[in-house]
Scaffold this motif. Sequence first.
Motif, PDB file in Angstrom:
ATOM      1  N   LEU A  41      93.964 -47.900 -83.629  1.00 14.13           N
ATOM      2  CA  LEU A  41      93.912 -47.033 -84.809  1.00 14.13           C
ATOM      3  C   LEU A  41      95.234 -46.905 -85.550  1.00 14.13           C
ATOM      4  O   LEU A  41      95.245 -47.002 -86.784  1.00 14.13           O
ATOM      5  CB  LEU A  41      93.377 -45.652 -84.410  1.00 14.13           C
ATOM      6  CG  LEU A  41      93.202 -44.663 -85.571  1.00 14.13           C
ATOM      7  CD1 LEU A  41      92.198 -45.188 -86.586  1.00 14.13           C
ATOM      8  CD2 LEU A  41      92.759 -43.304 -85.047  1.00 14.13           C
TER       9      LEU A  41
ATOM     10  N   VAL B 133      90.051 -44.248 -93.661  1.00 14.18           N
ATOM     11  CA  VAL B 133      89.535 -44.727 -92.385  1.00 14.18           C
ATOM     12  C   VAL B 133      88.752 -43.599 -91.714  1.00 14.18           C
ATOM     13  O   VAL B 133      89.282 -42.497 -91.525  1.00 14.18           O
ATOM     14  CB  VAL B 133      90.679 -45.196 -91.466  1.00 14.18           C
ATOM     15  CG1 VAL B 133      90.143 -45.561 -90.077  1.00 14.18           C
ATOM     16  CG2 VAL B 133      91.416 -46.376 -92.087  1.00 14.18           C
ATOM     17  N   SER B 134      87.504 -43.873 -91.370  1.00 16.04           N
ATOM     18  CA  SER B 134      86.706 -42.912 -90.608  1.00 16.04           C
ATOM     19  C   SER B 134      86.672 -43.358 -89.157  1.00 16.04           C
ATOM     20  O   SER B 134      86.854 -44.536 -88.839  1.00 16.04           O
ATOM     21  CB  SER B 134      85.286 -42.798 -91.173  1.00 16.04           C
ATOM     22  OG  SER B 134      84.554 -43.978 -90.932  1.00 16.04           O
TER      23      SER B 134
ATOM     24  N   ILE C  13      86.872 -47.830 -94.143  1.00 18.51           N
ATOM     25  CA  ILE C  13      86.801 -48.573 -92.886  1.00 18.51           C
ATOM     26  C   ILE C  13      86.351 -47.602 -91.801  1.00 18.51           C
ATOM     27  O   ILE C  13      86.916 -46.516 -91.664  1.00 18.51           O
ATOM     28  CB  ILE C  13      88.158 -49.188 -92.505  1.00 18.51           C
ATOM     29  CG1 ILE C  13      88.652 -50.144 -93.598  1.00 18.51           C
ATOM     30  CG2 ILE C  13      88.060 -49.898 -91.157  1.00 18.51           C
ATOM     31  CD1 ILE C  13      87.771 -51.351 -93.815  1.00 18.51           C
ATOM     32  N   ASP C  14      85.326 -47.993 -91.035  1.00 17.89           N
ATOM     33  CA  ASP C  14      84.798 -47.137 -89.971  1.00 17.89           C
ATOM     34  C   ASP C  14      85.121 -47.761 -88.624  1.00 17.89           C
ATOM     35  O   ASP C  14      84.596 -48.829 -88.287  1.00 17.89           O
ATOM     36  CB  ASP C  14      83.287 -46.970 -90.131  1.00 17.89           C
ATOM     37  CG  ASP C  14      82.718 -45.921 -89.188  1.00 17.89           C
ATOM     38  OD1 ASP C  14      83.294 -44.814 -89.129  1.00 17.89           O
ATOM     39  OD2 ASP C  14      81.698 -46.199 -88.533  1.00 17.89           O
ATOM     40  N   VAL C  15      85.969 -47.097 -87.850  1.00 15.16           N
ATOM     41  CA  VAL C  15      86.427 -47.636 -86.565  1.00 15.16           C
ATOM     42  C   VAL C  15      85.658 -46.994 -85.427  1.00 15.16           C
ATOM     43  O   VAL C  15      85.577 -45.766 -85.330  1.00 15.16           O
ATOM     44  CB  VAL C  15      87.938 -47.383 -86.365  1.00 15.16           C
ATOM     45  CG1 VAL C  15      88.419 -48.053 -85.078  1.00 15.16           C
ATOM     46  CG2 VAL C  15      88.741 -47.900 -87.548  1.00 15.16           C
TER      47      VAL C  15
ATOM     48  N   VAL D 196      95.698 -49.962 -87.685  1.00 20.39           N
ATOM     49  CA  VAL D 196      94.660 -50.024 -88.713  1.00 20.39           C
ATOM     50  C   VAL D 196      94.994 -49.060 -89.853  1.00 20.39           C
ATOM     51  O   VAL D 196      94.875 -49.395 -91.039  1.00 20.39           O
ATOM     52  CB  VAL D 196      93.280 -49.699 -88.112  1.00 20.39           C
ATOM     53  CG1 VAL D 196      92.237 -49.490 -89.217  1.00 20.39           C
ATOM     54  CG2 VAL D 196      92.832 -50.820 -87.177  1.00 20.39           C
ATOM     55  N   LEU D 197      95.435 -47.868 -89.508  1.00 21.08           N
ATOM     56  CA  LEU D 197      95.813 -46.887 -90.524  1.00 21.08           C
ATOM     57  C   LEU D 197      96.997 -47.376 -91.364  1.00 21.08           C
ATOM     58  O   LEU D 197      97.072 -47.105 -92.567  1.00 21.08           O
ATOM     59  CB  LEU D 197      96.158 -45.555 -89.861  1.00 21.08           C
ATOM     60  CG  LEU D 197      94.974 -44.764 -89.304  1.00 21.08           C
ATOM     61  CD1 LEU D 197      95.456 -43.649 -88.383  1.00 21.08           C
ATOM     62  CD2 LEU D 197      94.119 -44.196 -90.427  1.00 21.08           C
TER      63      LEU D 197
ATOM     64  N   ALA E 115      93.665 -40.359 -89.266  1.00 21.91           N
ATOM     65  CA  ALA E 115      92.322 -40.750 -89.711  1.00 21.91           C
ATOM     66  C   ALA E 115      91.823 -39.774 -90.773  1.00 21.91           C
ATOM     67  O   ALA E 115      92.212 -38.604 -90.805  1.00 21.91           O
ATOM     68  CB  ALA E 115      91.360 -40.791 -88.526  1.00 21.91           C
TER      69      ALA E 115
ATOM     70  N   THR F 249      90.459 -55.602 -90.793  1.00 18.14           N
ATOM     71  CA  THR F 249      90.598 -54.478 -91.722  1.00 18.14           C
ATOM     72  C   THR F 249      91.077 -54.972 -93.079  1.00 18.14           C
ATOM     73  O   THR F 249      90.502 -54.631 -94.125  1.00 18.14           O
ATOM     74  CB  THR F 249      91.587 -53.438 -91.167  1.00 18.14           C
ATOM     75  OG1 THR F 249      91.069 -52.897 -89.953  1.00 18.14           O
ATOM     76  CG2 THR F 249      91.814 -52.314 -92.163  1.00 18.14           C
TER      77      THR F 249
ATOM     78  N   SER G 249      95.438 -50.296 -93.751  1.00 16.98           N
ATOM     79  CA  SER G 249      94.280 -50.018 -94.605  1.00 16.98           C
ATOM     80  C   SER G 249      94.714 -49.332 -95.898  1.00 16.98           C
ATOM     81  O   SER G 249      95.394 -48.305 -95.880  1.00 16.98           O
ATOM     82  CB  SER G 249      93.271 -49.137 -93.872  1.00 16.98           C
ATOM     83  OG  SER G 249      92.164 -48.863 -94.711  1.00 16.98           O
TER      84      SER G 249
END
Length: 284
Positions: free
Chosen positions: A89, A100-101, A62-64, A92-93, A118, A51, A96
């Motif tokens: 997630l 984030v999608s 960013i697409d998770v 990542v959040l 998200a 990420t 980032s």
Amino acid sequence: MKRQHRRYTWKDGKSLELGEKSLVMGILNVTPDSFSDGGKWNSDTLAVSHTTDMVKDGADIIDVGAESTRPGHQVLTAAEETERLMQFLPDVLKVSMVPVSVDSYHYETMEKALSAGAHMVNDIWGFQYDDGSMARVSAAFDVPVILMHNQETEEYGDDIIEDLKHFFDKSIEIALSAGVKTENIILDPGIGFSKNVEQNMEILTRLDELTLAFPCSWLLGVSRKRFIGAILDTDAAERDEGTAAVNLWGAEKGCTIYRVHDVKTTARELKVWDALRLFHKEGE
């Protein structure tokens, strides 16, 4: 070609502007079986590191995804997908610096992800997988939604573009009926999903017939897809140049967001394309 202008802001301070600038969506597959990078990022440490690298390389989103959607993929229940996603997630959040999608068609997974912070919904079934629950969850959180074309088979009527238009009409109707705002809707032609090489090529060559038909922004997701491999006679790892060519074609046809594995190359190519386009526009 005229692009839709949108600006989204979230409570955590992140924002996203759609319009003149082409946007890059970096793919973060936390799955063991994705066709291109399965198993590469499916630990928390690796997901966080990737990420950070993608944002540094120019990702705007960013697409998770926690379930692979390649042909023959392992189908997960909503509970299984949620459990896998939530291992990654939250961290990542945290790291980032961009929205984030979450790539899911299970409303239960999406509700959990949006509750965790998200920013966007990415539904490969365009709100048509369930009874409208995904649309209602999306409306409740008031977030941008990406609605992709998909179907069970590669069978189409006399005109594939008309079939896609009918699909999107239905998806938009479901969205609006659930309370999703028009300005929150982003469409995706679903290249590589329920489409053979020739069908993908026809949709791409006629893409402007779609982008001009709806008052929405468009996402193009062609990264390392099989039809590019068919053209180049290469495996997935050798398709980034072909992906770049298709993305530039899509930019000319009115797309705004590009979902890719190779963020750095895509960000650079689109930055140059945008500069040329805007320079030409100013000279008119």
